[in-house]
Write a protein that holds these residues in place. Structure first.
Motif, mmCIF file in Angstrom:
data_model
loop_
_atom_site.group_PDB
_atom_site.id
_atom_site.type_symbol
_atom_site.label_atom_id
_atom_site.label_comp_id
_atom_site.label_asym_id
_atom_site.label_seq_id
_atom_site.Cartn_x
_atom_site.Cartn_y
_atom_site.Cartn_z
ATOM 1 N N ASN A 148 0.830 -1.213 0.000
ATOM 2 C CA ASN A 148 0.000 0.000 0.000
ATOM 3 C C ASN A 148 0.866 1.265 0.000
ATOM 4 O OD1 ASN A 148 -2.469 1.333 -0.082
ATOM 5 N ND2 ASN A 148 -2.567 1.554 2.149
ATOM 6 N N GLN A 149 1.950 1.219 -0.775
ATOM 7 C CA GLN A 149 2.855 2.364 -0.885
ATOM 8 C C GLN A 149 2.852 2.859 -2.335
ATOM 9 O OE1 GLN A 149 6.668 1.062 0.643
ATOM 10 N NE2 GLN A 149 5.880 0.761 2.712
ATOM 11 N N ARG A 150 1.820 3.615 -2.688
ATOM 12 C CA ARG A 150 1.661 4.028 -4.086
ATOM 13 C C ARG A 150 2.805 4.926 -4.550
ATOM 14 N NH1 ARG A 150 -1.505 3.874 -8.335
ATOM 15 N NH2 ARG A 150 -1.663 5.695 -9.700
ATOM 16 N N TRP A 151 3.321 5.776 -3.672
ATOM 17 C CA TRP A 151 4.410 6.673 -4.074
ATOM 18 C C TRP A 151 5.639 5.874 -4.510
ATOM 19 C CZ3 TRP A 151 9.212 6.675 -1.784
ATOM 20 C CH2 TRP A 151 9.317 5.970 -0.574
ATOM 21 N N LEU A 152 5.903 4.753 -3.794
ATOM 22 C CA LEU A 152 7.047 3.916 -4.145
ATOM 23 C C LEU A 152 6.778 3.171 -5.450
ATOM 24 C CD1 LEU A 152 9.835 3.180 -2.948
ATOM 25 C CD2 LEU A 152 8.769 1.168 -1.924
ATOM 26 N N ALA A 153 5.521 2.767 -5.650
ATOM 27 C CA ALA A 153 5.140 2.094 -6.891
ATOM 28 C C ALA A 153 5.305 3.034 -8.086
ATOM 29 C CB ALA A 153 3.695 1.603 -6.794
ATOM 30 N N ILE A 154 4.923 4.291 -7.901
ATOM 31 C CA ILE A 154 5.071 5.281 -8.974
ATOM 32 C C ILE A 154 6.549 5.523 -9.276
ATOM 33 C CG2 ILE A 154 4.755 7.721 -9.554
ATOM 34 C CD1 ILE A 154 2.077 7.575 -8.065
ATOM 35 N N GLN A 470 0.181 -10.428 2.738
ATOM 36 C CA GLN A 470 0.172 -8.993 3.029
ATOM 37 C C GLN A 470 -0.664 -8.251 1.985
ATOM 38 O OE1 GLN A 470 4.557 -9.710 3.314
ATOM 39 N NE2 GLN A 470 4.518 -7.746 4.386
ATOM 40 N N GLY A 471 -1.384 -7.246 2.402
ATOM 41 C CA GLY A 471 -2.136 -6.416 1.465
ATOM 42 C C GLY A 471 -3.372 -7.111 0.929
#
Length: 480
Positions: A148-154, A470-471
């Protein structure tokens, strides 16, 4: 500070004096080797047995989506892996790090097999269906869904587009153009235009055309190259013991006046080994996610893609190293790419050797150009750009970079690729280490079912309620 200075500074931190990536990759390799109980060694035979059903698994689509086979996923992974890293990259490692760099290539490959296993399992588990009912996945997906870390995914996706969408394909085109210019005096602009047109014809056919192309070309080119390397080894069999001794002693700086080369051997061996096999870089999970494996369990793709790391570095890179090290040619301390490999094969096979290696590098690198497109294109869905406009813009930019790369300088293109690969790897390793509990749980579930299968009839298929993960997972893919 201009762009070249920024790239040089980043490379210095990631690969140079800072050597951040070397420590990160060694840590990841040891971490997953221990956590997965040295799966790359203890389950080595099972890795091959999984391939028995590798041609099965495709379907025509349905509510759960349409997948390519495990074998096709392996060949797409090998298409991206098997390229300039195997021919030009090995030459770069030897020219800058000496023969000892090959030993450290082997080390990072053996450790990287466990890392590649871990990231491919995650690619399968967190995959999604796109609008065309095809499977998509990769680090951006398991970072967002699992952590749930969208900034890292981007951040990862942006690095992926910079690397596989643009820089790596430009570098592959550069190597093809340089090889053809050296062998046949074909101007780089002309060969670049042909490469761009051919790549466009294939990638516009989508993932399944790319998979069919990889399935046709990769086995042919790989077997042909191995046979040539075996023939050269047999022709020089008396020199093989001395070559192996030189690799080992150089790897640890034990040769006279060779202690100063120890750091260069480690750095270049690990750097070029990673570039070749891509373990931990977060690229191969895209191929792993696109498959519908048999048995339908995420761990199956872990074994399939772990085999890809082994074939790429332990087999194909070693073939190139043997060809170069058994040739009586000057290996200077300056960066040399495909021409060093060409000169080595010419030494062994005469003038016809330059034509063989030109054909080999053209096929090796071109399959990488095509597979690189598929990796980056899979992340268009992540940005909701998986539509006609988004795909068209990306395709035009990708083909423009392929054409530009054919005429760019070797150092400029490799530097851009190194930065992109380094940033991707850093983000991906941070993510998969955090997802270790899910990876271990999947492995334990698979092993438990495998033990039962040996004694009673058991369904190896994975369901979402089989483990605590997870998630969240994409609905319906791993139905309860």
């Amino acid at each position: 500070m201009n762009v070249e200075q920024v790239i040089a500074s980043l490379n210095n931190v990631l690969w140079g004096d800072g050597q951040v990536l070397i420590y990160v990759l060694l840590f990841a390799g040891f971490w997953f080797s221990v956590k997965l109980k040295f799966v790359q060694f203890l389950n080595f035979r099972h890795m091959f047995s999984v391939m028995r059903n590798s041609t099965k698994g495709t379907d025509e689509g349905g509510e759960n989506g349409s997948g390519i086979s495990s074998l096709q996923a392996l060949f797409i992974g090998l298409s991206a892996r098997v390229g300039t890293g195997n021919l030009a990259g090995v030459a770069v490692a030897i020219s800058l790090g000496g023969s000892g760099a090959i030993f450290w290539m082997w080390v990072i490959a053996l450790l990287g097999m466990a890392t590649g296993f871990a990231e491919s399992v995650l690619g399968q588990l967190y995959k999604v269906n796109d609008d065309h009912k095809e499977y998509r996945g990769g680090p951006a997906y398991y970072i967002q869904k699992g952590l749930n870390q969208r900034w890292l995914a981007i951040l990862f996706s942006l690095c992926l587009f910079l690397g596989y969408g643009f820089s790596f394909s430009a570098m592959q085109a550069n190597t093809i153009a340089d090889s053809l210019n050296h062998a046949f005096n074909i101007p780089s602009m002309y060969s670049g235009a042909v490469i761009t047109i051919l790549a466009g014809l294939i990638v516009l056919g989508g993932l399944k055309r790319i998979a069919r192309f990889a399935e046709l070309i990769v086995p042919f080119m790989g077997i042909a190259f191995i046979l040539v390397a075996v023939a050269i080894t047999l022709m020089n069999i008396s020199a093989v013991p001395a070559m192996l001794y030189d690799i080992i002693t150089s790897a640890f700086g034990l040769q006279e006046a060779g202690a100063g080369m120890l750091g260069a051997a480690i750095k270049n061996g690990i750097q070029r080994g990673l570039y070749s096999n891509e373990a931990g870089a977060g690229s191969v999970p895209h191929a792993a996610a696109s498959a519908r494996p048999v048995p339908n369990h995420p761990v199956t793709q872990g074994y399939v893609q772990m085999l890809g790391v082994f074939l790429d570095t332990i087999v194909l890179c070693t073939c190139t190293a043997v060809i170069i090290l058994l040739a009586d040619i000057n290996i200077g301390g300056e960066m040399e790419g495909i021409r060093l490999t060409q000169n080595a094969i010419t030494y062994h096979l005469g003038e016809s050797g330059v034509y063989f290696v030109s054909a080999a590098i053209s096929l090796f690198a071109f399959t990488s150009v095509v597979a690189n497109y598929a990796y980056a294109e899979s992340n268009l869905h992540f940005f909701k750009l998986d539509n006609k406009v988004g795909r068209t813009i990306y395709t035009v930019m990708y083909l423009a970079m392929v054409f530009w790369g054919s005429s760019a300088s070797l150092k400029q293109v490799w530097s851009m690729a190194d930065v992109a690969l380094g940033l991707m790897t850093l983000v991906n390793v941070v993510a998969i280490v955090q997802l270790t509990p899910t990876i271990v749980a999947l492995m334990e579930d698979y092993n438990a079912k495998r033990k039962l299968e040996n004694s009673i009839d058991v369904n190896m298929e994975f369901k979402s309620d089989d483990i605590k993960f997870q998630g969240r997972l994409h609905k319906d893919i791993w139905s309860k």
